[in-house]
Design an enzyme around this catalytic site. Structure first.
Site, mmCIF file in Angstrom:
data_model
loop_
_atom_site.group_PDB
_atom_site.id
_atom_site.type_symbol
_atom_site.label_atom_id
_atom_site.label_comp_id
_atom_site.label_asym_id
_atom_site.label_seq_id
_atom_site.Cartn_x
_atom_site.Cartn_y
_atom_site.Cartn_z
ATOM 1 N N ASP A 21 0.857 -1.184 0.000
ATOM 2 C CA ASP A 21 0.000 0.000 0.000
ATOM 3 C C ASP A 21 0.894 1.235 0.000
ATOM 4 O OD1 ASP A 21 -2.335 1.468 -0.049
ATOM 5 O OD2 ASP A 21 -3.082 0.761 1.895
ATOM 6 N N ASP A 22 0.308 2.373 -0.330
ATOM 7 C CA ASP A 22 1.084 3.612 -0.348
ATOM 8 C C ASP A 22 1.393 4.092 1.062
ATOM 9 O OD1 ASP A 22 -1.589 4.258 0.189
ATOM 10 O OD2 ASP A 22 -1.664 5.954 -1.184
ATOM 11 N N ASP A 82 -1.886 4.653 7.808
ATOM 12 C CA ASP A 82 -2.231 5.843 8.591
ATOM 13 C C ASP A 82 -2.617 5.402 10.007
ATOM 14 O OD1 ASP A 82 -3.472 8.139 9.709
ATOM 15 O OD2 ASP A 82 -4.033 8.878 7.743
#
Length: 169
Positions: free
Chosen positions: A104-105, A108
């Site tokens: 994933d980028d 969070d």
């Protein structure tokens, strides 16, 4: 005290930067898989943000088996309870995701990775960027940013004028 909005503490990522950082992620993952020679069975991108990094990682590592898992956890920039709306190929994933690299980028809060990790507990989770709340859920990442930093990815951006940080002079 500042009168800036939380998203104004921004980390702007260009296409060049995401490419360099994704390649760095690939180099860190090279020969780290559980298969013979440190290989991986396949790559799964968490859509949509993980697609560009996963494409770069799979290219750099020579992995041709690539799939996606679609997890919806944001609705107009507000975080919601994550839900899988498209799962990867069950034959590829096996019962626990062993040998699979999930990319994933960004991690969070970690809610998306927490959901995917429950489904595939033996998969290896890699993100380009990590925030402190989600960092314990990712196995490999490149850059950590503060929890209150908003990352502006190139696929979410358009070129336009921006006021100077200290205002007009």
């Amino acid at each position: 005290m500042t009168d800036r909005l939380p998203h104004e503490k921004g980390f702007h990522v260009s296409w060049d930067q995401i490419h360099r950082d994704s390649r760095a992620l690939a180099w860190r993952l090279d020969k780290q898989g559980p298969l013979e020679g440190g290989a991986w069975r396949g790559v799964v991108a968490i859509t949509r943000g993980g697609m560009a990094p996963a494409m770069i990682v799979s290219r750099e590592l020579g992995i041709r088996t690539v799939d996606t898992i679609s997890v919806k956890s944001y609705n107009h920039q507000a975080q919601t309870e994550p839900q899988v709306i498209k799962a990867p190929n069950p034959e590829m994933m096996g019962t626990d995701g062993e040998g699979i690299l999930v990319v994933d980028d960004l991690v969070d809060t970690g809610k998306t990775l927490e959901l995917v990790r429950k489904l595939y507990p033996k998969a290896h989770f890699a993100t380009v960027y990590a925030k402190p709340k989600g960092r314990p859920l990712v196995d490999t990442f490149i850059t950590e940013v503060s929890q209150d930093t908003w990352i502006f990815f190139p696929w979410d951006m358009a070129l336009q004028y921006v006021e100077p940080y200290r205002g007009k002079d």
